[in-house]
Design a protein around this motif. Structure first.
Motif: not given
Ligand code: ADP
Length: 257
Positions: A140-151, A231-238, A248-251
């Motif tokens: 169970e993890v809550y992130v700061s983000g836009d649900a539609n964009r995350l989907v 990146e618009a979520h201030h995250g990163k992808i590897e 493995v794609f990690t965000i």
């Protein structure tokens, strides 16, 4: 390097020296080249389906329509190519939207587990078509983000994991929390990616295998859009990968407050 030179003359017309400006335009040239490549790529990607639609419709009008089997198979090709054009145009519009300098996502506390489960439902039939399995280990993890964009991000990564795997393989998705970040991993047992290609994956239109991507309806724009969205979520992808074994794609995403 661009070089500008100018004499420096004093107030009594005396010669004081010369000013030389050296301007390193490597970066400008690189950006210009990227822009030119992009236009060339767009034109090529648009032209391919249009040529095919034109050719098949002309052949039909010239008489091929009289034979029912030909009529149907040509119409199917025209439909496939029209769908390809539609996807391409939608993805180009989407890319230009997410590339705008002011682009922001509407960040809200979002249940990431629910996002992943929803994305799964959306691509469920693709798993079935290839008789592939999916395993999930979701905290169970809550992130700061836009649900539609995350989907959208998750669907892209899942569709790629399916597209670049053989039938009957498994895709594993993990969601956990590490420090102040949420970590999502999408792991496949697919064809993998050579180390030398990894740095280019997120470039617009970059595809390791053009034919495979095209045949599966890919445009080569998906991962560029994903990277901008992360990146618009201030995250990163590897990405890590072993050719022939899988990727493995990690965000990483910021947690909700
Ligand atoms: P496409 O529409 O071609 O799938 P993407 O931008 O989503 O475009 O991906 C770019 C390229 O990266 C793909 O064409 C493929 O060569 C490679 N790729 C993406 N995901 C994977 C994966 N899970 N396994 C292997 N290769 C992948």
């Amino acid at each position: 390097i661009e070089v500008y030179g100018a004499p420096v003359i004093g107030s009594h017309e005396q010669w004081l020296g010369i000013v030389i400006v050296l301007h390193d335009i490597t970066e400008l040239k690189r950006l210009e080249q990227i822009r030119k490549d992009f236009v060339a790529n767009v034109s090529h990607e648009l032209r391919t389906p249009v040529t095919s639609i034109k050719g098949f419709s002309e052949t039909l009008i010239d008489g091929a329509y009289k034979e029912e089997a030909t009529l149907l198979s040509f119409l199917e090709i025209i439909q496939t190519e029209t769908n390809r054009l539609e996807t391409l145009i939608e993805e180009l519009l989407e890319l230009s939207r997410v590339e705008q300098s002011g682009f922001e996502v509407d960040a809200q506390p979002t249940d990431m587990k629910a996002v992943i489960e929803y994305a799964f439902e959306m691509v469920h039939s693709r798993f079935e078509e290839k008789n592939m399995k999916c395993e999930t280990f979701l905290d169970e993890v809550y992130v700061s983000g836009d649900a539609n964009r995350l989907v959208q991000i998750m669907m892209n990564l899942l569709v790629n994991a399916i597209t670049y795997s053989a039938a009957e393989k498994t895709v594993t998705v993990r969601l956990s929390q590490k420090g102040s970040q949420a970590v999502v991993e999408v792991e496949d047992e697919g064809i993998g990616i050579e180390a030398s290609e990894i740095s280019r994956l997120f470039e617009r239109f970059y595809r390791v295998d053009k034919a495979r991507s095209r045949n599966s309806g890919g445009t080569g724009l998906g991962l560029s859009i994903v990277k901008h969205l992360v990146e618009a979520h201030h995250g990163k992808i590897e990405v890590r990968s072993i050719p022939g074994r899988g990727s493995v794609f990690t965000i990483y995403l910021p947690l909700a407050d």
